[in-house]
Write a protein that holds these residues in place. Structure first.
Motif, short mmCIF file in Angstrom:
data_model
loop_
_atom_site.label_atom_id
_atom_site.label_comp_id
_atom_site.label_asym_id
_atom_site.label_seq_id
_atom_site.Cartn_x
_atom_site.Cartn_y
_atom_site.Cartn_z
N SER A 150 20.40 14.89 17.78
CA SER A 150 21.76 15.42 18.01
C SER A 150 21.73 16.78 18.70
CB SER A 150 22.54 15.50 16.69
OG SER A 150 21.84 16.28 15.75
N GLY A 151 20.56 17.44 18.69
CA GLY A 151 20.43 18.71 19.43
C GLY A 151 20.28 19.94 18.55
N LYS A 152 19.84 19.75 17.32
CA LYS A 152 19.70 20.89 16.39
C LYS A 152 18.70 21.92 16.91
CE LYS A 152 18.41 18.05 13.08
NZ LYS A 152 18.57 16.74 13.73
N GLY A 153 17.53 21.44 17.31
CA GLY A 153 16.48 22.35 17.77
C GLY A 153 16.89 23.09 19.03
N THR A 154 17.54 22.37 19.93
CA THR A 154 17.96 22.96 21.21
C THR A 154 19.00 24.06 20.96
OG1 THR A 154 17.57 20.82 22.23
CG2 THR A 154 18.98 22.36 23.45
N LEU A 155 19.97 23.77 20.12
CA LEU A 155 21.00 24.76 19.78
C LEU A 155 20.36 26.00 19.14
CD1 LEU A 155 23.90 25.76 19.12
CD2 LEU A 155 23.81 24.32 17.07
N CYS A 156 19.45 25.76 18.20
CA CYS A 156 18.82 26.91 17.52
C CYS A 156 18.02 27.75 18.51
CB CYS A 156 17.93 26.42 16.37
SG CYS A 156 18.87 25.76 14.99
N SER A 157 17.30 27.10 19.44
CA SER A 157 16.53 27.86 20.45
C SER A 157 17.45 28.74 21.29
CB SER A 157 15.78 26.93 21.40
OG SER A 157 14.92 26.14 20.69
N ASP A 158 18.61 28.18 21.67
CA ASP A 158 19.57 28.97 22.46
C ASP A 158 20.04 30.19 21.67
OD1 ASP A 158 19.41 27.13 24.47
OD2 ASP A 158 21.46 26.35 24.27
N ALA A 190 24.51 21.02 26.38
CA ALA A 190 23.94 22.03 25.48
C ALA A 190 24.68 23.38 25.58
CB ALA A 190 22.45 22.17 25.74
N PRO A 191 24.97 23.88 26.81
CA PRO A 191 25.69 25.17 26.87
C PRO A 191 27.06 25.11 26.19
CG PRO A 191 24.76 24.63 29.02
CD PRO A 191 24.55 23.43 28.16
N GLU A 192 27.75 23.97 26.31
CA GLU A 192 29.07 23.85 25.66
C GLU A 192 28.93 23.86 24.13
OE1 GLU A 192 32.08 21.19 28.26
OE2 GLU A 192 30.11 20.26 27.96
N VAL A 193 27.93 23.14 23.64
CA VAL A 193 27.71 23.10 22.19
C VAL A 193 27.37 24.52 21.70
CG1 VAL A 193 26.19 22.22 20.37
CG2 VAL A 193 26.95 20.68 22.20
N THR A 194 26.47 25.17 22.43
CA THR A 194 26.05 26.51 22.01
C THR A 194 27.24 27.47 21.99
OG1 THR A 194 23.84 26.14 22.88
CG2 THR A 194 24.47 28.44 22.53
N GLN A 195 28.08 27.40 23.05
CA GLN A 195 29.22 28.33 23.12
C GLN A 195 30.17 28.13 21.95
OE1 GLN A 195 29.40 30.98 25.25
NE2 GLN A 195 31.01 31.52 23.78
N THR A 196 30.39 26.87 21.57
CA THR A 196 31.29 26.59 20.43
C THR A 196 30.73 27.21 19.15
OG1 THR A 196 31.84 24.49 21.47
CG2 THR A 196 32.46 24.73 19.17
N VAL A 197 29.42 27.08 18.98
CA VAL A 197 28.81 27.62 17.76
C VAL A 197 28.79 29.16 17.81
CG1 VAL A 197 26.69 27.68 16.39
CG2 VAL A 197 27.49 25.52 17.35
N VAL A 198 28.55 29.72 19.00
CA VAL A 198 28.60 31.18 19.14
C VAL A 198 29.97 31.70 18.71
CG1 VAL A 198 28.66 33.05 20.86
CG2 VAL A 198 26.76 31.42 20.87
N ASN A 199 31.02 30.99 19.12
CA ASN A 199 32.38 31.42 18.74
C ASN A 199 32.55 31.42 17.22
OD1 ASN A 199 32.95 31.73 21.42
ND2 ASN A 199 34.03 29.77 21.64
N ILE A 200 32.01 30.39 16.58
CA ILE A 200 32.12 30.32 15.11
C ILE A 200 31.33 31.46 14.48
CG2 ILE A 200 31.40 28.96 13.09
CD1 ILE A 200 32.04 26.45 14.81
N LEU A 201 30.14 31.72 15.01
CA LEU A 201 29.31 32.80 14.44
C LEU A 201 29.97 34.17 14.67
CD1 LEU A 201 25.80 31.39 15.41
CD2 LEU A 201 26.74 31.57 13.10
N LYS A 202 30.69 34.29 15.77
CA LYS A 202 31.43 35.54 16.02
C LYS A 202 32.55 35.70 15.00
CE LYS A 202 30.62 36.49 20.88
NZ LYS A 202 31.01 36.22 22.26
N GLU A 203 33.26 34.59 14.78
CA GLU A 203 34.36 34.61 13.79
C GLU A 203 33.85 35.07 12.42
OE1 GLU A 203 36.50 30.86 12.92
OE2 GLU A 203 36.69 30.79 15.10
N HIS A 204 32.66 34.62 12.08
CA HIS A 204 32.08 34.96 10.77
C HIS A 204 31.29 36.27 10.80
CE1 HIS A 204 33.11 30.77 9.93
NE2 HIS A 204 33.02 31.07 8.66
N LYS A 205 31.34 36.96 11.94
CA LYS A 205 30.69 38.27 12.09
C LYS A 205 29.16 38.23 12.04
CE LYS A 205 34.83 40.35 11.64
NZ LYS A 205 35.63 40.04 12.82
N TYR A 206 28.59 37.06 12.36
CA TYR A 206 27.13 37.00 12.48
C TYR A 206 26.69 37.40 13.88
CZ TYR A 206 26.82 34.98 7.90
OH TYR A 206 26.89 34.82 6.54
N ILE A 207 27.66 37.41 14.81
CA ILE A 207 27.42 37.89 16.17
C ILE A 207 28.55 38.88 16.45
CG2 ILE A 207 27.41 37.28 18.62
CD1 ILE A 207 26.37 34.51 17.88
#
Ligand code: ADP
Ligand code: C5P
Ligand code: MG
Length: 190
Positions: free
Chosen positions: A7-15, A172-189
């Motif tokens: 599903s792309g777990k490793g790829t997302l984590c590497s990004d 992959a870039p779209e998936v990563t961007q979505t997760v980055v937004n969530i991590l920003k919301e939670h103040k991890y980024i």
């Protein structure tokens, strides 16, 4: 991070490691490294991987604990990939890692089976990432385990309001961007 095989777990984590400095711990990679180190647990790990099943949690949780300690874990944010993957993993997560680790939420990569099969075939064709479980025979069993054992884990955390569902069929870039937004919301980024 949870999601079916490919599903792309490793790829997302590497990004996320590359762009945001998280530390990535893949339970599957830790198990493969332990197996390849000549450990007395190697045969059990390998036969479990080849049957598409989940290794007993005492092994996996202690590998994660050791890796975190070796990385100097205080104040670090870890991306834990592929764990907890069944109820046994959940029990061991609480017992072994619970005293030290806070898991604020789970990112679940939702992906169609067709896409996952395509991605695994691609990975299997890349010699740098050769794995003895990326073949049709084992993959069928991994999908069975995913549905029978991992989906109930998602449901368990869903009830606690901890699951973030991500459409992982996208690039992959779209998936990563979505997760980055969530991590920003939670103040991890920032
Ligand atoms: P997992 O860790 O979930 O098993 P991987 O990150 O190893 O999955 O990805 C499996 C394969 O699919 C790899 O070859 C990877 O390059 C590719 N891949 C991962 N994410 C995507 C994506 N969003 N779009 C296309 N290919 C992808
Ligand atoms: O996540 P990954 O695809 O690398 O996992 C490969 C295999 O490692 C799984 O199919 C399973 O046999 C084993 N594994 C496990 N317990 C975990 C993670 C992975 O037994 N928590
Ligand atoms: Mg992986």
């Amino acid at each position: 991070m949870l999601g079916g095989p490919g599903s792309g777990k490793g790829t997302l984590c590497s990004d996320l490691v590359r762009d945001h400095g998280f530390v990535h711990l893949s339970a599957g990679e830790l198990l493969r490294a332990e197996r390849d180190s000549g450990s007395p647990q190697g045969d059990l790990i390998n036969s479990t991987i080849l049957s598409g099943k989940i290794v007993p949690v005492d092994i996996t949780a202690n590998l994660l604990l050791t890796a975190m300690k070796n990385l100097g874990w205080t104040q670090k944010t870890f991306l834990i990939d592929g764990f907890p993957r069944n109820y046994d993993n959940c029990e061991g997560f609480e017992r072994i890692l619970g005293p030290f680790v806070n898991m604020p939420f789970m990112i679940f990569l939702e992906c169609t089976k067709e896409t996952m099969i395509k991605r695994i075939s691609k990975r299997a064709s890349e010699s740098t990432t050769l794995r003895n479980d990326d073949n049709d025979q084992v993959l069928i069993k991994r999908f069975d385990t995913f549905h029978a054992e991992t989906m109930p884990v998602i449901e368990k955390y869903e009830k606690e309001g901890k699951v973030q569902y991500i459409d992982a069929n996208r690039s992959a870039p779209e998936v990563t961007q979505t997760v980055v937004n969530i991590l920003k919301e939670h103040k991890y980024i920032q």
